[in-house]
Write a protein that holds these residues in place. Structure first.
Motif, PDB file in Angstrom:
ATOM      1  N   GLN A   1       0.797  -1.224   0.000  1.00  0.00           N
ATOM      2  CA  GLN A   1       0.000   0.000   0.000  1.00  0.00           C
ATOM      3  C   GLN A   1       0.832   1.277   0.000  1.00  0.00           C
ATOM      4  O   GLN A   1       0.293   2.342  -0.285  1.00  0.00           O
ATOM      5  CB  GLN A   1      -1.034  -0.004   1.130  1.00  0.00           C
ATOM      6  CG  GLN A   1      -0.455   0.072   2.517  1.00  0.00           C
ATOM      7  CD  GLN A   1      -1.558   0.259   3.565  1.00  0.00           C
ATOM      8  OE1 GLN A   1      -1.473  -0.302   4.626  1.00  0.00           O
ATOM      9  NE2 GLN A   1      -2.588   1.024   3.301  1.00  0.00           N
ATOM     10  N   ILE A   2       2.140   1.176   0.230  1.00  0.00           N
ATOM     11  CA  ILE A   2       3.010   2.354   0.149  1.00  0.00           C
ATOM     12  C   ILE A   2       3.069   2.872  -1.303  1.00  0.00           C
ATOM     13  O   ILE A   2       3.456   3.996  -1.567  1.00  0.00           O
ATOM     14  CB  ILE A   2       4.425   2.029   0.685  1.00  0.00           C
ATOM     15  CG1 ILE A   2       5.158   3.294   1.168  1.00  0.00           C
ATOM     16  CG2 ILE A   2       5.276   1.326  -0.337  1.00  0.00           C
ATOM     17  CD1 ILE A   2       4.690   3.822   2.466  1.00  0.00           C
ATOM     18  N   THR A   3       2.662   2.002  -2.233  1.00  0.00           N
ATOM     19  CA  THR A   3       2.653   2.359  -3.654  1.00  0.00           C
ATOM     20  C   THR A   3       1.516   3.342  -3.969  1.00  0.00           C
ATOM     21  O   THR A   3       1.608   4.120  -4.923  1.00  0.00           O
ATOM     22  CB  THR A   3       2.508   1.059  -4.494  1.00  0.00           C
ATOM     23  OG1 THR A   3       3.560   0.177  -4.103  1.00  0.00           O
ATOM     24  CG2 THR A   3       2.586   1.300  -5.981  1.00  0.00           C
TER      25      THR A   3
ATOM     26  N   PHE B   1       4.399  -5.408  -5.517  1.00  0.00           N
ATOM     27  CA  PHE B   1       4.906  -4.124  -6.025  1.00  0.00           C
ATOM     28  C   PHE B   1       5.029  -3.156  -4.856  1.00  0.00           C
ATOM     29  O   PHE B   1       4.041  -2.878  -4.169  1.00  0.00           O
ATOM     30  CB  PHE B   1       3.955  -3.546  -7.085  1.00  0.00           C
ATOM     31  CG  PHE B   1       4.108  -4.174  -8.436  1.00  0.00           C
ATOM     32  CD1 PHE B   1       3.782  -5.504  -8.640  1.00  0.00           C
ATOM     33  CD2 PHE B   1       4.597  -3.440  -9.521  1.00  0.00           C
ATOM     34  CE1 PHE B   1       3.943  -6.102  -9.899  1.00  0.00           C
ATOM     35  CE2 PHE B   1       4.758  -4.022 -10.770  1.00  0.00           C
ATOM     36  CZ  PHE B   1       4.429  -5.355 -10.961  1.00  0.00           C
ATOM     37  N   GLU B   2       6.250  -2.666  -4.655  1.00  0.00           N
ATOM     38  CA  GLU B   2       6.487  -1.766  -3.523  1.00  0.00           C
ATOM     39  C   GLU B   2       7.263  -0.554  -4.033  1.00  0.00           C
ATOM     40  O   GLU B   2       8.490  -0.555  -4.077  1.00  0.00           O
ATOM     41  CB  GLU B   2       7.270  -2.498  -2.420  1.00  0.00           C
ATOM     42  CG  GLU B   2       7.342  -1.697  -1.132  1.00  0.00           C
ATOM     43  CD  GLU B   2       8.242  -2.338  -0.087  1.00  0.00           C
ATOM     44  OE1 GLU B   2       7.784  -2.538   1.037  1.00  0.00           O
ATOM     45  OE2 GLU B   2       9.404  -2.647  -0.405  1.00  0.00           O
ATOM     46  N   ILE B   3       6.530   0.476  -4.436  1.00  0.00           N
ATOM     47  CA  ILE B   3       7.159   1.632  -5.077  1.00  0.00           C
ATOM     48  C   ILE B   3       7.136   2.830  -4.124  1.00  0.00           C
ATOM     49  O   ILE B   3       6.191   3.624  -4.119  1.00  0.00           O
ATOM     50  CB  ILE B   3       6.422   2.015  -6.395  1.00  0.00           C
ATOM     51  CG1 ILE B   3       5.969   0.778  -7.185  1.00  0.00           C
ATOM     52  CG2 ILE B   3       7.296   2.945  -7.241  1.00  0.00           C
ATOM     53  CD1 ILE B   3       7.051  -0.045  -7.807  1.00  0.00           C
ATOM     54  N   PHE B   4       8.175   2.933  -3.302  1.00  0.00           N
ATOM     55  CA  PHE B   4       8.332   4.153  -2.502  1.00  0.00           C
ATOM     56  C   PHE B   4       8.781   5.238  -3.479  1.00  0.00           C
ATOM     57  O   PHE B   4       9.914   5.197  -3.973  1.00  0.00           O
ATOM     58  CB  PHE B   4       9.480   3.993  -1.510  1.00  0.00           C
ATOM     59  CG  PHE B   4       9.224   3.129  -0.317  1.00  0.00           C
ATOM     60  CD1 PHE B   4       8.881   3.702   0.896  1.00  0.00           C
ATOM     61  CD2 PHE B   4       9.366   1.749  -0.389  1.00  0.00           C
ATOM     62  CE1 PHE B   4       8.694   2.917   2.017  1.00  0.00           C
ATOM     63  CE2 PHE B   4       9.177   0.957   0.731  1.00  0.00           C
ATOM     64  CZ  PHE B   4       8.838   1.549   1.938  1.00  0.00           C
ATOM     65  N   SER B   5       7.941   6.190  -3.775  1.00  0.00           N
ATOM     66  CA  SER B   5       8.338   7.195  -4.765  1.00  0.00           C
ATOM     67  C   SER B   5       7.439   8.421  -4.670  1.00  0.00           C
ATOM     68  O   SER B   5       6.212   8.310  -4.746  1.00  0.00           O
ATOM     69  CB  SER B   5       8.223   6.589  -6.173  1.00  0.00           C
ATOM     70  OG  SER B   5       8.131   7.611  -7.140  1.00  0.00           O
TER      71      SER B   5
ATOM     72  N   ARG C   1      17.615  10.052  -6.965  1.00  0.00           N
ATOM     73  CA  ARG C   1      17.714  11.405  -6.395  1.00  0.00           C
ATOM     74  C   ARG C   1      17.432  11.446  -4.902  1.00  0.00           C
ATOM     75  O   ARG C   1      17.667  12.460  -4.245  1.00  0.00           O
ATOM     76  CB  ARG C   1      16.719  12.324  -7.122  1.00  0.00           C
ATOM     77  CG  ARG C   1      16.960  12.398  -8.625  1.00  0.00           C
ATOM     78  CD  ARG C   1      15.739  12.889  -9.370  1.00  0.00           C
ATOM     79  NE  ARG C   1      14.600  11.986  -9.179  1.00  0.00           N
ATOM     80  CZ  ARG C   1      13.398  12.170  -9.732  1.00  0.00           C
ATOM     81  NH1 ARG C   1      13.180  13.210 -10.506  1.00  0.00           N
ATOM     82  NH2 ARG C   1      12.414  11.303  -9.501  1.00  0.00           N
ATOM     83  N   ASP C   2      16.886  10.361  -4.379  1.00  0.00           N
ATOM     84  CA  ASP C   2      16.559  10.335  -2.952  1.00  0.00           C
ATOM     85  C   ASP C   2      16.730   8.892  -2.469  1.00  0.00           C
ATOM     86  O   ASP C   2      16.336   7.965  -3.178  1.00  0.00           O
ATOM     87  CB  ASP C   2      15.095  10.788  -2.758  1.00  0.00           C
ATOM     88  CG  ASP C   2      14.706  10.833  -1.292  1.00  0.00           C
ATOM     89  OD1 ASP C   2      14.854  11.899  -0.672  1.00  0.00           O
ATOM     90  OD2 ASP C   2      14.270   9.787  -0.752  1.00  0.00           O
ATOM     91  N   PRO C   3      17.324   8.693  -1.278  1.00  0.00           N
ATOM     92  CA  PRO C   3      17.587   7.319  -0.844  1.00  0.00           C
ATOM     93  C   PRO C   3      16.333   6.496  -0.557  1.00  0.00           C
ATOM     94  O   PRO C   3      16.379   5.267  -0.573  1.00  0.00           O
ATOM     95  CB  PRO C   3      18.420   7.503   0.437  1.00  0.00           C
ATOM     96  CG  PRO C   3      18.184   8.904   0.880  1.00  0.00           C
ATOM     97  CD  PRO C   3      17.859   9.701  -0.340  1.00  0.00           C
ATOM     98  N   VAL C   4      15.229   7.160  -0.261  1.00  0.00           N
ATOM     99  CA  VAL C   4      14.031   6.402   0.112  1.00  0.00           C
ATOM    100  C   VAL C   4      12.903   6.544  -0.916  1.00  0.00           C
ATOM    101  O   VAL C   4      12.352   5.537  -1.387  1.00  0.00           O
ATOM    102  CB  VAL C   4      13.517   6.853   1.513  1.00  0.00           C
ATOM    103  CG1 VAL C   4      12.266   6.062   1.904  1.00  0.00           C
ATOM    104  CG2 VAL C   4      14.595   6.675   2.569  1.00  0.00           C
ATOM    105  N   MET C   5      12.582   7.777  -1.279  1.00  0.00           N
ATOM    106  CA  MET C   5      11.341   8.006  -2.027  1.00  0.00           C
ATOM    107  C   MET C   5      11.568   8.221  -3.526  1.00  0.00           C
ATOM    108  O   MET C   5      10.956   9.099  -4.125  1.00  0.00           O
ATOM    109  CB  MET C   5      10.617   9.221  -1.433  1.00  0.00           C
ATOM    110  CG  MET C   5       9.988   8.959  -0.081  1.00  0.00           C
ATOM    111  SD  MET C   5       8.782   7.596  -0.087  1.00  0.00           S
ATOM    112  CE  MET C   5       7.422   8.361  -0.976  1.00  0.00           C
ATOM    113  N   ASP C   6      12.446   7.414  -4.112  1.00  0.00           N
ATOM    114  CA  ASP C   6      12.700   7.629  -5.544  1.00  0.00           C
ATOM    115  C   ASP C   6      12.845   6.314  -6.301  1.00  0.00           C
ATOM    116  O   ASP C   6      13.630   6.200  -7.237  1.00  0.00           O
ATOM    117  CB  ASP C   6      13.956   8.490  -5.723  1.00  0.00           C
ATOM    118  CG  ASP C   6      13.987   9.134  -7.109  1.00  0.00           C
ATOM    119  OD1 ASP C   6      12.912   9.338  -7.710  1.00  0.00           O
ATOM    120  OD2 ASP C   6      15.100   9.432  -7.591  1.00  0.00           O
TER     121      ASP C   6
END
Ligand code: ZN
Length: 272
Positions: free
Chosen positions: A10-12, A242-246, A208-213
């Motif tokens: 659900q973080i996607t 599917f786990e898209i932290f972005s 560009r970002d360690p977590v949200m990219d």
């Protein structure tokens, strides 16, 4: 591979509440949902279980526990207590695995922080065995060693499983392990190594970002087809999540994002 193994974490689609995510994933033909504990508090475990049963969605894993350095500041048993609580919550919603991230090294040396992860995992494993929920250790990309996850390679995760027992499962996340020199050899024996879930995403170039990219699978540097093919050849029959932290993907219409996940998944099903 078929759609029964497809889940979305659900973080996607972070703009959706847990209720909306469950409803929409089910409507959009997604079989499973990776749930976060902070989102779980919106509904509570009983109501969540009810919704999952009504929609038929499975939960590949509950995110997350670990973060030992931060919890140790709160108190001597805080990390263990949190891990046990997460295990109970996972059992209550019918998730077979709780994701364990280890946390950064904090004020400890990296060596001591890794020892402490082993200690907490070992203490929590008894409860995991009693309850029947595995602890899914997720090795993190080494750039996170100081702040988020001090277990960084698949070999380290597998050693802990061997030392502690089969209650320690392994979560394979493309973002964290695509670079690992031992990736291929671990994928080849994925079932023996207790891979509980495979987190799909990609390494955006440049990052560009360690977590949200993170990138959508297929849009980055990782060999996703190879990753899935090797898992399948090894006999792995678990979920693909599917786990898209972005920040980019979070800003898009979540329905469109789910459709794209589905489309990519179908493409990999055909390729593999
Ligand atoms: Zn992950």
């Amino acid at each position: 591979m078929d759609r029964s193994r497809l889940a979305i974490n659900q973080i996607t689609t972070p703009s959706w509440s847990l209720k909306d995510a469950i409803d929409n994933y089910a409507k959009l033909d997604i079989a499973g949902i990776g749930i976060w504990r902070d989102k779980l508090t919106e509904l509570g475990t009983a109501k969540t279980r009810q919704m999952l049963d009504a929609t038929g969605l499975f939960v590949p894993s509950l995110c997350k526990t670990g973060d030992i350095a931060k919890l140790d500041i709160i108190g001597k048993n805080a990390a263990l207590d949190d891990c046990r609580k997460a295990i109970d919550e996972a059992a209550e919603i019918g998730a077979p695995v709780v994701v364990f991230v280890g946390g950064g090294c904090g004020t400890r040396s990296l060596t001591d922080a890794r020892k402490r992860v082993g200690e907490v995992l070992s203490q929590a494993s008894e409860h995991a065995r009693t309850v029947g929920v595995d602890i899914g250790l997720e090795p993190f990309h080494p750039m996170h060693a100081a702040e988020r996850g001090c277990i960084n390679t698949l070999s380290q995760a597998c050693e802990l499983r061997q030392e502690i027992g089969n209650e320690v499962a392994v979560i394979l996340d493309v973002f964290h392990c695509w670079w690992d020199p031992a990736l291929t050899s671990h994928l080849e024996k994925a079932t023996q190594l207790g891979v509980a879930s495979a987190h799909l995403c990609d390494w955006r170039v440049p990052t560009r970002d360690p977590v949200m990219d993170r990138a959508m699978p297929g849009d980055g540097a990782a060999d996703i087809s190879g990753f899935i093919r090797q898992l399948e050849v090894s006999g792995y029959n678990g979920p693909y999540e599917f786990e898209i932290f972005s920040a980019d993907w979070a800003a898009r219409d979540p329905i469109e994002v789910v459709h794209i996940c589905l489309e990519r998944y179908d493409r990999y099903c055909q390729e593999v």
